[in-house]
Design an enzyme around this catalytic site. Structure first.
Site, PDB file in Angstrom:
ATOM      1  N   PRO A 141       0.733  -1.216   0.021  1.00 56.12           N
ATOM      2  CA  PRO A 141      -0.123   0.041   0.056  1.00 56.12           C
ATOM      3  C   PRO A 141       0.804   1.325  -0.084  1.00 56.12           C
ATOM      4  O   PRO A 141       2.113   1.258   0.591  1.00 56.12           O
ATOM      5  CB  PRO A 141      -0.661  -0.168   1.443  1.00 56.12           C
ATOM      6  CG  PRO A 141       0.044  -0.787   2.203  1.00 56.12           C
ATOM      7  CD  PRO A 141       0.853  -1.862   1.330  1.00 56.12           C
ATOM      8  N   ARG A 160      -0.949   4.894  -0.800  1.00 54.74           N
ATOM      9  CA  ARG A 160      -2.151   5.816  -0.296  1.00 54.74           C
ATOM     10  C   ARG A 160      -2.326   5.678   1.093  1.00 54.74           C
ATOM     11  O   ARG A 160      -2.538   6.406   1.781  1.00 54.74           O
ATOM     12  CB  ARG A 160      -3.281   5.716  -1.289  1.00 54.74           C
ATOM     13  CG  ARG A 160      -4.483   6.771  -1.001  1.00 54.74           C
ATOM     14  CD  ARG A 160      -5.617   6.480  -1.850  1.00 54.74           C
ATOM     15  NE  ARG A 160      -5.104   6.027  -3.243  1.00 54.74           N
ATOM     16  CZ  ARG A 160      -4.710   6.884  -4.190  1.00 54.74           C
ATOM     17  NH1 ARG A 160      -5.105   8.040  -3.904  1.00 54.74           N
ATOM     18  NH2 ARG A 160      -4.554   6.327  -5.567  1.00 54.74           N
ATOM     19  N   ARG A 188      -4.315  16.161  -8.146  1.00 54.48           N
ATOM     20  CA  ARG A 188      -5.184  15.246  -8.199  1.00 54.48           C
ATOM     21  C   ARG A 188      -6.675  15.466  -8.767  1.00 54.48           C
ATOM     22  O   ARG A 188      -7.182  14.903  -9.725  1.00 54.48           O
ATOM     23  CB  ARG A 188      -5.483  14.163  -7.043  1.00 54.48           C
ATOM     24  CG  ARG A 188      -3.897  13.534  -6.530  1.00 54.48           C
ATOM     25  CD  ARG A 188      -4.203  12.550  -5.373  1.00 54.48           C
ATOM     26  NE  ARG A 188      -4.836  11.719  -5.660  1.00 54.48           N
ATOM     27  CZ  ARG A 188      -6.241  11.331  -5.513  1.00 54.48           C
ATOM     28  NH1 ARG A 188      -6.848  12.106  -4.778  1.00 54.48           N
ATOM     29  NH2 ARG A 188      -7.024  10.108  -5.804  1.00 54.48           N
ATOM     30  N   TYR A 231      -7.239  13.748 -12.347  1.00 51.48           N
ATOM     31  CA  TYR A 231      -8.106  12.358 -11.865  1.00 51.48           C
ATOM     32  C   TYR A 231      -9.472  12.803 -11.626  1.00 51.48           C
ATOM     33  O   TYR A 231     -10.282  11.773 -11.213  1.00 51.48           O
ATOM     34  CB  TYR A 231      -7.736  11.451 -10.716  1.00 51.48           C
ATOM     35  CG  TYR A 231      -6.178  11.190 -10.714  1.00 51.48           C
ATOM     36  CD1 TYR A 231      -5.697  10.327 -11.822  1.00 51.48           C
ATOM     37  CD2 TYR A 231      -5.308  11.460  -9.565  1.00 51.48           C
ATOM     38  CE1 TYR A 231      -4.400   9.981 -11.761  1.00 51.48           C
ATOM     39  CE2 TYR A 231      -3.984  11.170  -9.747  1.00 51.48           C
ATOM     40  CZ  TYR A 231      -3.437  10.233 -10.850  1.00 51.48           C
ATOM     41  OH  TYR A 231      -2.432   9.986 -10.575  1.00 51.48           O
ATOM     42  N   CYS A 241      -3.292  29.229 -15.004  1.00 51.38           N
ATOM     43  CA  CYS A 241      -4.285  29.613 -16.171  1.00 51.38           C
ATOM     44  C   CYS A 241      -4.537  28.312 -16.890  1.00 51.38           C
ATOM     45  O   CYS A 241      -4.025  28.007 -17.990  1.00 51.38           O
ATOM     46  CB  CYS A 241      -3.546  30.426 -17.237  1.00 51.38           C
ATOM     47  SG  CYS A 241      -3.273  32.092 -16.383  1.00 51.38           S
TER      48      CYS A 241
HETATM   49  C1  PLP Z   1       1.454   3.004  -7.170  1.00 49.30           C
HETATM   50  C2  PLP Z   1       1.675   1.489  -6.559  1.00 49.30           C
HETATM   51  C3  PLP Z   1       1.241   1.043  -5.380  1.00 49.30           C
HETATM   52  C4  PLP Z   1       0.769   1.810  -4.473  1.00 49.30           C
HETATM   53  O1  PLP Z   1      -0.706   2.096  -5.008  1.00 49.30           O
HETATM   54  P1  PLP Z   1      -1.764   2.683  -3.769  1.00 49.30           P
HETATM   55  O2  PLP Z   1      -2.800   3.032  -4.471  1.00 49.30           O
HETATM   56  O3  PLP Z   1      -0.973   4.006  -3.577  1.00 49.30           O
HETATM   57  O4  PLP Z   1      -1.862   1.805  -2.521  1.00 49.30           O
HETATM   58  C5  PLP Z   1       1.832  -0.162  -5.212  1.00 49.30           C
HETATM   59  N1  PLP Z   1       2.366  -1.080  -6.068  1.00 49.30           N
HETATM   60  C6  PLP Z   1       2.852  -0.654  -7.447  1.00 49.30           C
HETATM   61  C7  PLP Z   1       3.672  -1.329  -8.201  1.00 49.30           C
HETATM   62  C8  PLP Z   1       2.600   0.793  -7.600  1.00 49.30           C
HETATM   63  O5  PLP Z   1       2.879   1.201  -9.048  1.00 49.30           O
END
Ligand code: PLP
Length: 455
Positions: free
Chosen positions: A291, A293, A329, A333, A371
């Site tokens: 993880p 995020r 973000r 996104y 801008c």
């Molecule tokens: C970005 C990424 C993660 C983490 O993703 P999260 O959504 O931040 O948990 C894990 N493994 C790989 C290979 C990634 O590119």
């Protein structure tokens, strides 16, 4: 995981909630920090990072938990994550460099090579010579050849494209995208071939970001496929040599509730579903998760000051001093970040505006100084009627916030303070206008030196 601080007492559940909302932050503290350090300002609470690590380790007690460094690369974050006992998953040479500097040794470093530039491979092969326990996760046979050309014959993990993806936006869905990993049907052969040249220790898949309660099924499907692959490698049909894996890494992507009323992820339930779907793993093969995020998102807020309040026939546009160059973000996104008005502004006549609790909720768009039409932090938000000088807190900004900041429009990047055991420290100073031209001036100086040297 051997460096885990076993003496750290686990925090009671009510002291370690599943999410920290923007409304949970101490408003006075945030106002003081903004007054002292100015805005835009990121605040990252290292104590909350520790709590998030604790919840992950408690939910996955038998798994390897690796922090995806790209979510937040700050030194204080990396050191806290290291002390908590997580490994580091790095997406570039730069992230490997940061993780080493923060004290991760090779056995806790995982470098995920996605179309790796030659310079990155050169660097990582050099690191591996000194830190032979480092692991390189590889998503293309070409990458294996390029590692071999550099004399690398160490630990390799094979990244698999599982053909299923999860994710809150198509740009963060990687599981099905051909860019990532070796196609599932070819992965077993690729791993067996790789085992002739390298120490193949794992298989890996990352479905994308934003596993949430509605997407559990596709997560489960990915995990089940990875379990199948591990069993096939350990006990192949027809004459092939078995490949014994240390781990099956099913990626990250654990979601956090950005919307104020969204429920937090039931992490223990996700962990249980993951263990069930991957089972039974061959003897000696562990589950791994990575993880990003989840570790840092709700530990951070972005503070920004209102500089303009413009009523229009449709809505009120609230202009602030942070924009897409500080927090990309929403523009990139369509991501939602909660926004809270902490007040402190002035009325038109120059007097103090009433406390936010006494103001009416007003629908507003919060717009930055860039801008670009997409440069908004939030649209159609009900904020306590904003006034010029009010301080806004943009919540759940600790992941992919500062990391995605840029200097577009020649805007210096914001400052960041880390809170650790209540103490605030500036960990990234605010950039000045001078910082915008550093590389140009250095290039000019280089040209001048060469001209002189040629005389
Ligand atoms: C970005 C990424 C993660 C983490 O993703 P999260 O959504 O931040 O948990 C894990 N493994 C790989 C290979 C990634 O590119």
């Amino acid at each position: 995981m051997s460096d885990a601080d076993a003496s750290a007492a686990p925090t009671a559940p009510d002291e370690n909630p599943q999410v920290r909302r923007v409304s949970d932050w101490d408003a006075d503290r945030l106002r003081d920090l903004a007054a002292e350090h100015e805005t835009p300002l990121y605040v990252q609470d290292i104590d909350r990072v520790r709590e998030n690590c604790e919840r992950l380790l408690a939910a996955f007690p038998d798994a390897d938990v690796r922090y995806a460094v790209k979510a937040h690369t700050g030194r204080a974050v990396l050191e806290a994550v290291r002390d908590a006992g997580l490994d580091a998953e790095c997406a570039s040479a730069g992230e490997v460099d940061r993780a080493l500097a923060a004290g991760f040794d090779g056995s806790r470093l995982h470098y995920t090579a996605v179309n790796p530039p030659a310079r990155d491979l050169d660097y990582v092969a050099g690191v591996a010579a000194a830190e032979p326990d480092l692991t390189v996760t590889v998503g293309a046979v070409d990458t294996l050849d390029r590692l071999a050309e550099r004399g690398y014959d160490g630990r390799v993990c094979v990244r698999v494209n599982p053909g299923v993806g999860a994710g809150h936006h198509e740009k963060v869905t990687t599981g099905g995208a051909a860019k990532f990993g070796i196609p599932y049907d070819r992965a077993a052969d690729a791993a067996r071939d790789a085992a002739e040249r390298f120490d193949v220790v794992g298989i890996h898949a990352h479905a994308g970001s934003g596993i949430d309660p509605e997407q559990l099924d596709s997560h489960r499907e990915l995990v089940a496929r990875m379990g199948d692959l591990a069993r096939e490698l350990a006990d192949p049909d027809g004459g092939a040599a078995p490949v014994d894996l240390d781990y099956v890494d099913v990626g990250g992507g654990f979601g956090v509730p950005y919307e104020e009323d969204a429920p937090p992820l039931d992490l223990p339930a996700v962990a249980e579903a993951t263990r069930e779907a991957v089972a039974p793993l061959p003897d000696g093969t562990d589950l791994a998760v990575e993880p990003g995020r989840y570790v840092v998102a709700d530990a951070g807020v972005l503070l920004t000051r209102v500089n303009t309040v413009k009523p229009t026939p449709d809505e009120t546009v609230v202009g602030v001093d942070a924009g897409m160059t500080d927090l990309l973000r929403p523009a990139m996104y369509d991501a939602y970040h909660p926004i809270r008005n902490l007040g402190g502004g002035r009325d038109r006549d120059g007097g103090d505006a009433p406390p936010v609790a006494e103001r009416e909720a007003t629908p507003v768009t919060v717009a930055g100084p860039i801008c670009e039409t997409g440069d908004t932090l939030g649209t159609n938000r009900a904020l306590a009627d904003p006034r010029r000088g009010d301080l806004l807190a943009v919540g759940i900004a600790g992941a992919y916030g500062y990391e995605m900041a840029s200097q577009y429009n020649s805007r210096p990047r914001p400052a960041e303070v880390a809170l650790d055991d209540g103490t605030a420290t500036v960990v990234r100073r605010r950039e000045a206008l001078d910082d915008l031209t550093t590389v140009e001036r250095e290039a000019a100086r280089g040209r001048a030196d060469r001209t002189e040297g040629g005389r």
